[in-house]
Scaffold this active site. Structure first.
Site, short mmCIF file in Angstrom:
data_model
loop_
_atom_site.label_atom_id
_atom_site.label_comp_id
_atom_site.label_asym_id
_atom_site.label_seq_id
_atom_site.Cartn_x
_atom_site.Cartn_y
_atom_site.Cartn_z
N ASN A 158 0.81 -1.21 0.00
CA ASN A 158 0.00 0.00 0.00
C ASN A 158 0.85 1.26 0.00
O ASN A 158 1.97 1.29 0.52
CB ASN A 158 -0.94 0.01 1.21
N ALA A 159 0.29 2.30 -0.59
CA ALA A 159 0.85 3.65 -0.52
C ALA A 159 -0.34 4.60 -0.51
O ALA A 159 -0.68 5.22 -1.52
CB ALA A 159 1.78 3.94 -1.69
N CYS A 202 6.98 5.51 8.48
CA CYS A 202 6.20 5.33 7.25
C CYS A 202 7.16 5.30 6.06
O CYS A 202 7.97 6.22 5.88
CB CYS A 202 5.19 6.46 7.07
N ASN A 239 4.89 8.16 14.68
CA ASN A 239 5.21 7.43 13.45
C ASN A 239 6.56 7.91 12.92
O ASN A 239 6.65 8.94 12.26
CB ASN A 239 4.10 7.66 12.41
N GLY A 249 -0.60 7.21 1.48
CA GLY A 249 -0.13 8.58 1.60
C GLY A 249 -0.51 9.27 2.90
O GLY A 249 -0.52 10.49 2.98
#
Length: 302
Positions: free
Chosen positions: A70-71, A127, A124, A73
């Site tokens: 997945n990307a 990512c 985070n 965003g």
């Protein structure tokens, strides 16, 4: 005697060992309540930024043999919006995931939650597919220390650093987070990866490179938990490929104090939390364990 499934992650305590990982099922409080009542010990929000982010255009996710690529965003409505949404929450233990590129952004976001019941903040730092945040932050140990330290100075709520595998030795990122005062570490995030459509000869994701999640990354994640807890005295939350109670126990034996579930939810399988709880409980009865803490890190004794 019924085994005690509660877990302690530093100063944080939850009644059950498995929690919803960040990035899954959006930011709906109603969905969080449903997940909690299905057996999750806590829920981690999607990563929230200072201002709303639209994310990438489709396609943003594709299935693989062992999970998902997945990307998305980091699309989200922004920390202020979400803080307003959860002000009345007194039921679900919520860990707020925050993403940014400089200390001031994290300070601003933490201040939005001053009047909210927040179990912890998960920063985070990992990512793999958004520029200037995530892994680019995690690959700069000095910046990691500054960000964690700034957040710690603004709140009494426990702070968790989520690390991944970038260009810097991830153990250096863990060390930097500890030096900044982190209360715990989540390991790991998705791994940089991509897929190509052989009919069109084009990358499948609009962003080309995304993050690989799911069962295929579990051996990598287990190894990281083992290495972190062998080198540093800090609670670790294991994340990456957990879909069964057996997976959860692998992480616990490697040294994880709790675990997060992500991709398994993407298959519409929210009952996974209850099944993990039941499986671990039955295993503990069979093996004579009374508490989760008795099993943490047992694999390191050999």
């Amino acid at each position: 005697m019924t085994p005690d499934l509660s877990v302690s992650i530093g100063r944080i305590q939850f009644d059950r060992p498995a929690m919803l990982a960040s990035g899954i099922l959006g930011i709906s409080l109603d969905v969080f309540k449903r997940i909690f009542h299905c057996g999750a010990g806590a829920v981690v929000t999607k990563s929230l930024s200072k201002e709303p982010w639209e994310g990438y255009p489709n396609p943003t996710i594709v299935g693989t043999d062992g999970g998902y690529l997945n990307a998305v965003g980091l699309s989200n409505p922004g920390a202020p919006y979400f803080a307003n949404m959860i002000k009345l929450n007194n039921e679900v233990p919520i860990i707020v995931s925050l993403v940014g590129s400089i200390e001031e952004e994290f300070e601003f976001m933490v201040k939005q939650f001053e009047n909210c019941k927040v179990a912890a903040y998960e920063l985070n730092l990992s990512c793999p597919h958004v520029e200037k945040v995530g892994l680019e932050v995690g690959d700069d140990p000095k910046l990691v220390t500054k960000i964690v330290s700034r957040v710690k100075s603004q709140t009494k709520v426990p702070v968790i650093g989520k690390v991944g595998l970038g260009t810097t030795n991830y153990l250096d990122t863990v060390k930097a987070a500890i030096e900044g005062g982190a209360d715990a570490i989540t390991a790991i995030n998705t791994l940089r990866a991509m897929g190509i459509d052989i009919e069109t000869q084009r990358p499948i994701l609009s962003h080309k490179i995304g993050g690989l999640s799911g069962h295929s990354i579990k051996p990598v994640a287990v190894r990281c938990v083992y290495e972190i807890t062998s080198k540093y005295d800090i609670p670790v939350i294991g994340c990456g490929g957990v879909s069964t109670w057996e997976d959860a126990l692998e992480f616990i034996f490697a040294g994880a104090s709790a675990i997060q579930v992500g991709s398994a939810i993407g298959e519409g399988w929210i009952d996974v939390f209850g099944e993990i709880n039941e499986g671990i409980s039955n295993y503990m009865k069979k093996k004579g364990f009374s508490k989760i803490s008795e099993m943490v890190g047992l694999a390191k004794h050999y």
